[in-house]
Design an enzyme around this catalytic site. Structure first.
Site, PDB file in Angstrom:
ATOM      1  N   CYS A 122       0.869  -1.251  -0.099  1.00  7.74           N
ATOM      2  CA  CYS A 122      -0.099  -0.100  -0.003  1.00  7.74           C
ATOM      3  C   CYS A 122       0.855   1.368  -0.041  1.00  7.74           C
ATOM      4  O   CYS A 122       0.120   2.386  -0.264  1.00  7.74           O
ATOM      5  CB  CYS A 122      -0.975   0.186   1.246  1.00  7.74           C
ATOM      6  SG  CYS A 122      -1.810  -1.707   1.516  1.00  7.74           S
ATOM      7  N   HIS A 262      -3.226   6.683   1.827  1.00  3.42           N
ATOM      8  CA  HIS A 262      -3.726   5.316   1.486  1.00  3.42           C
ATOM      9  C   HIS A 262      -5.007   5.181   2.009  1.00  3.42           C
ATOM     10  O   HIS A 262      -5.542   5.250   3.134  1.00  3.42           O
ATOM     11  CB  HIS A 262      -2.883   4.272   1.892  1.00  3.42           C
ATOM     12  CG  HIS A 262      -3.316   3.048   1.731  1.00  3.42           C
ATOM     13  ND1 HIS A 262      -3.905   2.456   0.547  1.00  3.42           N
ATOM     14  CD2 HIS A 262      -3.430   2.021   2.552  1.00  3.42           C
ATOM     15  CE1 HIS A 262      -4.286   1.180   0.862  1.00  3.42           C
ATOM     16  NE2 HIS A 262      -4.042   1.053   1.999  1.00  3.42           N
ATOM     17  N   ASN A 293     -10.360  -0.698  -0.698  1.00  3.09           N
ATOM     18  CA  ASN A 293      -8.805  -0.707  -0.504  1.00  3.09           C
ATOM     19  C   ASN A 293      -8.023  -1.281  -1.708  1.00  3.09           C
ATOM     20  O   ASN A 293      -8.224  -2.563  -1.660  1.00  3.09           O
ATOM     21  CB  ASN A 293      -8.551  -1.222   0.980  1.00  3.09           C
ATOM     22  CG  ASN A 293      -7.044  -1.278   0.991  1.00  3.09           C
ATOM     23  OD1 ASN A 293      -6.178  -1.166   0.411  1.00  3.09           O
ATOM     24  ND2 ASN A 293      -6.720  -1.080   2.723  1.00  3.09           N
TER      25      ASN A 293
HETATM   26  O1  UT7 Z   1      -4.218  -1.473   3.207  1.00  2.00           O
HETATM   27  C1  UT7 Z   1      -3.163  -1.997   3.892  1.00  2.00           C
HETATM   28  C2  UT7 Z   1      -3.195  -1.776   5.537  1.00  2.00           C
HETATM   29  N1  UT7 Z   1      -4.423  -2.415   6.161  1.00  2.00           N
HETATM   30  C3  UT7 Z   1      -5.285  -1.417   7.019  1.00  2.00           C
HETATM   31  O2  UT7 Z   1      -4.830  -0.411   7.191  1.00  2.00           O
HETATM   32  C4  UT7 Z   1      -6.387  -2.261   7.858  1.00  2.00           C
HETATM   33  C5  UT7 Z   1      -6.174  -2.058   9.046  1.00  2.00           C
HETATM   34  N2  UT7 Z   1      -7.305  -2.569   9.741  1.00  2.00           N
HETATM   35  C6  UT7 Z   1      -8.638  -2.292   9.887  1.00  2.00           C
HETATM   36  O3  UT7 Z   1      -9.033  -1.489   8.905  1.00  2.00           O
HETATM   37  C7  UT7 Z   1      -9.844  -2.968  10.567  1.00  2.00           C
HETATM   38  O4  UT7 Z   1      -8.925  -4.004  11.571  1.00  2.00           O
HETATM   39  C8  UT7 Z   1     -10.637  -3.974  10.155  1.00  2.00           C
HETATM   40  C9  UT7 Z   1     -11.750  -3.000   9.287  1.00  2.00           C
HETATM   41  C10 UT7 Z   1      -9.869  -4.892   9.186  1.00  2.00           C
HETATM   42  C11 UT7 Z   1     -11.421  -4.914  10.956  1.00  2.00           C
HETATM   43  O5  UT7 Z   1     -12.071  -3.983  11.959  1.00  2.00           O
HETATM   44  P1  UT7 Z   1     -11.851  -4.177  13.590  1.00  2.00           P
HETATM   45  O6  UT7 Z   1     -12.567  -2.972  14.110  1.00  2.00           O
HETATM   46  O7  UT7 Z   1     -10.533  -4.122  14.015  1.00  2.00           O
HETATM   47  O8  UT7 Z   1     -12.646  -5.317  13.934  1.00  2.00           O
HETATM   48  P2  UT7 Z   1     -12.159  -6.381  14.532  1.00  2.00           P
HETATM   49  O9  UT7 Z   1     -11.285  -7.487  13.883  1.00  2.00           O
HETATM   50  O10 UT7 Z   1     -11.504  -5.861  16.161  1.00  2.00           O
HETATM   51  O11 UT7 Z   1     -13.454  -7.240  14.936  1.00  2.00           O
HETATM   52  C12 UT7 Z   1     -14.578  -6.575  15.663  1.00  2.00           C
HETATM   53  C13 UT7 Z   1     -15.700  -7.543  16.089  1.00  2.00           C
HETATM   54  C14 UT7 Z   1     -15.097  -8.798  16.434  1.00  2.00           C
HETATM   55  O12 UT7 Z   1     -16.279  -9.433  17.215  1.00  2.00           O
HETATM   56  P3  UT7 Z   1     -16.254  -9.450  18.866  1.00  2.00           P
HETATM   57  O13 UT7 Z   1     -15.047 -10.284  19.173  1.00  2.00           O
HETATM   58  O14 UT7 Z   1     -16.163  -8.120  19.312  1.00  2.00           O
HETATM   59  O15 UT7 Z   1     -17.401  -9.810  19.239  1.00  2.00           O
HETATM   60  C15 UT7 Z   1     -15.243  -9.629  15.100  1.00  2.00           C
HETATM   61  O16 UT7 Z   1     -15.456 -11.286  15.379  1.00  2.00           O
HETATM   62  O17 UT7 Z   1     -16.296  -7.795  14.689  1.00  2.00           O
HETATM   63  C16 UT7 Z   1     -16.172  -9.081  14.303  1.00  2.00           C
HETATM   64  N3  UT7 Z   1     -15.831  -9.093  13.068  1.00  2.00           N
HETATM   65  C17 UT7 Z   1     -16.877  -9.265  12.115  1.00  2.00           C
HETATM   66  N4  UT7 Z   1     -18.283  -8.972  12.162  1.00  2.00           N
HETATM   67  C18 UT7 Z   1     -18.778  -9.042  10.921  1.00  2.00           C
HETATM   68  C19 UT7 Z   1     -14.663  -9.154  12.444  1.00  2.00           C
HETATM   69  N5  UT7 Z   1     -14.619  -9.140  10.936  1.00  2.00           N
HETATM   70  C20 UT7 Z   1     -16.312  -9.055  10.842  1.00  2.00           C
HETATM   71  C21 UT7 Z   1     -16.806  -8.951   9.428  1.00  2.00           C
HETATM   72  N6  UT7 Z   1     -18.283  -8.927   9.739  1.00  2.00           N
HETATM   73  N7  UT7 Z   1     -16.316  -8.983   8.575  1.00  2.00           N
END
Ligand code: UT7
Length: 337
Positions: A122, A262, A293
């Site tokens: 990225c 990005h 993205n």
């Molecule tokens: O481009 C290269 C660089 N990449 C980035 O900059 C990406 C950086 N990371 C992110 O943007 C975020 O971490 C994501 C958008 C990928 C994920 O968001 P998050 O707020 O970090 O979600 P999380 O992994 O902490 O998950 C939160 C909750 C969890 O449930 P509990 O444990 O709170 O009950 C997950 O199980 O959301 C759940 N979850 C989902 N629910 C519905 C995780 N993925 C999903 C999903 N749909 N796709």
């Protein structure tokens, strides 16, 4: 010792024109959720993404890059024959060799050009602009074509809840050439090689070959991401990188007309905007909402779309910040072409 002849180029370089390409197919969150266990509401809230573009199965990285590059050449008024070097930032060209860049050069008719790919995910486009700036000013090539292109759908499992909703396909390109005035600030780049596992294609090709020998149905290598770790790093470290790029260029947030980070996640963009305290008038790139993205393509794609939409204009001062797998980052202040 023999004295060698060296070259020296113009004092300054600038972006002369940009172009982009987005695949036709729009994939909404609702459609994606027929494959992935998620919801439109969750995806919007956590990433700001409403829809993304997926390339057609037979549409390649080189196909998309060539269209974006042709658009950048048209916008810059430079012919393919004038291009001295093609730099292609990509991590999804499915050939270890030859590079995507040599094929792009051939298709454009840039027969005098050297060509090579850059692997900085990225951050790739911002690395490319930093290199192009130095190459033009060193007199190595008068005009450099920098392309960012990804077909992430080839390497992302659409059902994977940590990557399937974020990553998408597209291309952006810029022509860099001589300038009478300073129009590309110093590039600040670096990374954290202790976090290679945070975003990684898994398994590597050799391991994949071994697995297929044991089980012909062994899964295809896919991009894996530790989303929370990357999010924390991006929000914690990258505003400091952006400040360094502004300081190096002798500007402050008040001078920034356009901020093009990005396009990773709208929440990361919002956190950076809060940390950097831009004035109200600063236009913020929010292309991720409808493009997803697109990794190395996201910055030039967003810039080109903002120019096309009349949201930003030639001569404005823009801060570009790329960050991602490696982990790696690159940032610079540029003048909008
Ligand atoms: O481009 C290269 C660089 N990449 C980035 O900059 C990406 C950086 N990371 C992110 O943007 C975020 O971490 C994501 C958008 C990928 C994920 O968001 P998050 O707020 O970090 O979600 P999380 O992994 O902490 O998950 C939160 C909750 C969890 O449930 P509990 O444990 O709170 O009950 C997950 O199980 O959301 C759940 N979850 C989902 N629910 C519905 C995780 N993925 C999903 C999903 N749909 N796709």
């Amino acid at each position: 010792m023999t004295t060698l002849t060296t070259r020296r180029g113009p004092q300054f370089a600038r972006l002369l024109g940009v172009g982009h390409y987005r695949p036709e197919r729009v994939v909404t969150n609702v459609e994606l959720c027929t494959i992935m266990d998620s919801s439109d509401e969750w995806i919007r809230e956590r990433s700001g993404i409403i829809e993304r573009r997926w390339a057609a199965p037979d549409e390649s990285v080189v196909d998309m890059a060539t269209i974006a590059a042709q658009n950048a050449l048209t916008a810059s008024g430079i012919s393919a024959e004038q291009i001295g070097l093609v730099l292609c930032a990509t991590v999804t060209h499915p050939f270890q060799t030859p590079s995507a860049a040599v094929e792009i050069a051939e298709r454009l008719g840039a027969r005098a050009a050297g060509a090579t790919d850059l692997s900085a995910a990225c951050a790739g486009f911002a690395f490319g602009i930093g290199l192009a700036d130095a190459i033009v000013r060193a007199g190595t090539s008068e005009y450099v074509l920098v392309v960012g292109v990804e077909k992430l759908t080839d390497f992302v499992d659409p059902a994977d809840r940590s990557t399937g909703f974020i990553f998408a396909d597209g291309a952006g390109a810029a022509v860099v050439g001589p300038s009478d005035v300073a129009a590309i600030g110093p590039t600040v780049w670096g990374g954290d090689g202790s976090q290679t596992e945070a975003i990684i294609l898994d398994p590597d090709w050799v391991t994949h070959r071994q697995r297929v020998a044991e089980d012909p149905n062994a899964p295809w290598p896919r991009l894996q991401m530790l989303g929370q770790a990357v999010f924390r790093w991006a929000v914690g470290e990258i505003p400091g990188v952006a400040r360094q790029a502004m300081e190096a260029a002798g500007v402050t947030p008040d001078d920034i007309d356009v901020f093009i980070p990005h396009q990773a996640n709208m929440r990361i963009t919002d956190a950076m905007v809060r940390a950097l305290k831009f004035p109200e008038r600063t236009v913020i790139a929010r292309d991720v909402a409808t493009t997803g993205n697109t990794s190395g393509a996201s910055i030039p794609l967003a810039m080109s779309r903002m120019i096309e939409a009349g949201e930003i204009t030639s001569g404005q001062t823009a801060l570009l910040v790329g960050f991602g797998a490696g982990l790696s980052y690159a940032a610079q202040v540029v003048t909008i072409p």
